[in-house]
Design an enzyme around this catalytic site. Structure first.
Site, PDB file in Angstrom:
ATOM      1  N   GLY A  17      -0.285  -1.603   7.898  1.00 54.63           N
ATOM      2  CA  GLY A  17      -0.900  -2.928   7.944  1.00 54.63           C
ATOM      3  C   GLY A  17      -2.419  -2.914   7.979  1.00 54.63           C
ATOM      4  N   SER A  18      -3.036  -1.900   7.365  1.00 54.73           N
ATOM      5  CA  SER A  18      -4.508  -1.906   7.356  1.00 54.73           C
ATOM      6  C   SER A  18      -5.033  -3.064   6.504  1.00 54.73           C
ATOM      7  CB  SER A  18      -5.078  -0.566   6.874  1.00 54.73           C
ATOM      8  OG  SER A  18      -4.829  -0.365   5.514  1.00 54.73           O
ATOM      9  N   ASN A  19      -4.293  -3.439   5.475  1.00 53.77           N
ATOM     10  CA  ASN A  19      -4.714  -4.597   4.671  1.00 53.77           C
ATOM     11  C   ASN A  19      -4.519  -5.898   5.443  1.00 53.77           C
ATOM     12  OD1 ASN A  19      -5.573  -3.758   1.811  1.00 53.77           O
ATOM     13  ND2 ASN A  19      -3.797  -2.458   2.243  1.00 53.77           N
ATOM     14  N   LEU A  96      11.441  -7.858  -4.352  1.00 52.02           N
ATOM     15  CA  LEU A  96      11.935  -9.201  -4.074  1.00 52.02           C
ATOM     16  C   LEU A  96      12.531  -9.780  -5.358  1.00 52.02           C
ATOM     17  CD1 LEU A  96       8.970 -10.452  -1.882  1.00 52.02           C
ATOM     18  CD2 LEU A  96      11.311  -9.982  -1.107  1.00 52.02           C
ATOM     19  N   ASN A 110       0.628  -9.927  -4.724  1.00 51.97           N
ATOM     20  CA  ASN A 110       0.877  -8.516  -4.381  1.00 51.97           C
ATOM     21  C   ASN A 110      -0.385  -7.695  -4.582  1.00 51.97           C
ATOM     22  OD1 ASN A 110       2.538  -6.206  -3.721  1.00 51.97           O
ATOM     23  ND2 ASN A 110       2.489  -5.642  -5.890  1.00 51.97           N
ATOM     24  N   HIS A 112      -1.645  -3.724  -5.222  1.00 52.87           N
ATOM     25  CA  HIS A 112      -1.109  -2.428  -5.671  1.00 52.87           C
ATOM     26  C   HIS A 112      -2.267  -1.455  -5.903  1.00 52.87           C
ATOM     27  CE1 HIS A 112       1.673   0.419  -7.268  1.00 52.87           C
ATOM     28  NE2 HIS A 112       1.052   0.479  -8.435  1.00 52.87           N
ATOM     29  N   ASP A 153       5.266  -4.303  -9.700  1.00 55.17           N
ATOM     30  CA  ASP A 153       3.801  -4.200  -9.753  1.00 55.17           C
ATOM     31  C   ASP A 153       3.252  -4.684 -11.096  1.00 55.17           C
ATOM     32  OD1 ASP A 153       3.595  -3.191  -7.110  1.00 55.17           O
ATOM     33  OD2 ASP A 153       4.256  -1.243  -7.826  1.00 55.17           O
ATOM     34  N   GLU A 182      -9.147  -1.783  -1.562  1.00 57.87           N
ATOM     35  CA  GLU A 182      -8.049  -2.756  -1.404  1.00 57.87           C
ATOM     36  C   GLU A 182      -8.417  -3.815  -0.370  1.00 57.87           C
ATOM     37  OE1 GLU A 182      -3.691  -1.112  -2.325  1.00 57.87           O
ATOM     38  OE2 GLU A 182      -4.512  -0.332  -0.466  1.00 57.87           O
TER      39      GLU A 182
HETATM   40  C1  GRF Z   1      -1.405  -0.283   0.143  1.00 56.80           C
HETATM   41  O1  GRF Z   1      -1.887   0.765  -0.660  1.00 56.80           O
HETATM   42  C2  GRF Z   1      -0.761  -1.326  -0.725  1.00 56.80           C
HETATM   43  O2  GRF Z   1      -1.419  -1.533  -1.926  1.00 56.80           O
HETATM   44  C3  GRF Z   1       0.569  -0.681  -0.994  1.00 56.80           C
HETATM   45  O3  GRF Z   1       0.952  -0.154   0.270  1.00 56.80           O
HETATM   46  C4  GRF Z   1      -0.240   0.193   0.988  1.00 56.80           C
HETATM   47  C5  GRF Z   1      -0.175  -0.479   2.331  1.00 56.80           C
HETATM   48  O4  GRF Z   1      -1.190  -0.050   3.192  1.00 56.80           O
HETATM   49  N1  GRF Z   1       1.479  -1.596  -1.607  1.00 56.80           N
HETATM   50  P1  GRF Z   1      -1.417  -0.791   4.595  1.00 56.80           P
HETATM   51  O5  GRF Z   1      -0.026  -0.891   5.272  1.00 56.80           O
HETATM   52  O6  GRF Z   1      -1.994  -2.131   4.338  1.00 56.80           O
HETATM   53  O7  GRF Z   1      -2.321   0.098   5.373  1.00 56.80           O
END
Ligand code: GRF
Length: 205
Positions: A17-19, A96, A110, A112, A153, A182
């Site tokens: 969940g870093s994003n 999904l 999404n 990617h 994707d 990202e």
């Molecule tokens: C990211 O590279 C995202 O693009 C991919 O899975 C990874 C998730 O990273 N689909 P995080 O859990 O957000 O750290």
């Protein structure tokens, strides 16, 4: 940014969940006019759930159950109760089907870690590095796109950025640069969707 309505986001995760954290931080510092109204994980041990709890964001653990169609329809029903403007797949490691997607047309986004049309599916960064070491590529990238159907994707591209692969890159260094990008691209793209600078209904036709 006061005159911009805040968009409601539900973020789907399966892992670190870093994003998600990048979205939380940007919302909290006012760089993204959004309220993260829910975080959903299909894995109980996803660290992203801990991140959400820390920021008092409602969470839902929704484990695999029943047929794909039933799971997806039930998931959509739960997510609809959050009344999201956008559903963000940020490391959600499960395809999904239309049983889910038909509930949120042009509203599922999404992320990617590869450029459009390249390296769909899991381990995209590892595969990019392997290809570079075999002399088959010099760069990879990151994209944010809409998810209109069950393509993996793929879908109308909202944003993309290239990432050079350096001769001395290790998986850690390349992954670090890709992840950093990202985090930025996801926030800037959602900001453009929030402000109306990007119209998902225009892109999807
Ligand atoms: C990211 O590279 C995202 O693009 C991919 O899975 C990874 C998730 O990273 N689909 P995080 O859990 O957000 O750290």
């Amino acid at each position: 940014m006061n005159d911009v309505r805040k968009i409601r986001l539900v973020v789907l995760i399966s892992g670190s969940g870093s994003n998600l954290q990048a979205l939380i931080d940007a919302s909290e510092r006012g760089a993204l006019p959004a309220n993260i109204v829910g975080v959903v994980s299909n894995r109980a041990d996803a660290f992203g759930l801990t991140r959400a709890h820390k920021h008092t964001i409602p969470t839902l653990f929704f484990p695999k159950q029943g047929t794909r169609r039933d799971y997806d329809a039930a998931l959509a029903e739960h997510i609809a109760t959050f009344r999201p403007d956008f559903v963000v797949l940020a490391g959600w490691l499960r395809l999904l089907s239309m049983a889910f997607l038909e509930h949120f047309p042009n509203r599922v986004v999404n992320l990617h870690p590869a450029l459009p049309g390249e390296l769909p599916g899991l381990h995209a960064i590892e595969r990019a590095l392997d290809e570079a070491r075999r002399g088959e590529r010099t760069h990879t990238g990151v994209m944010v796109h809409l998810v209109p159907d069950e393509g993996v994707d793929s879908g109308p591209v909202l944003a993309q950025e290239r990432v050079e692969i350096l001769a001395d890159d290790t998986l850690e260094t390349l992954r670090g640069r890709v992840r950093g990008l990202e985090h930025l691209l996801l926030v800037t793209t959602l900001r453009r969707l929030a402000t109306g600078d990007l119209d998902p209904d225009d892109l999807s036709t």
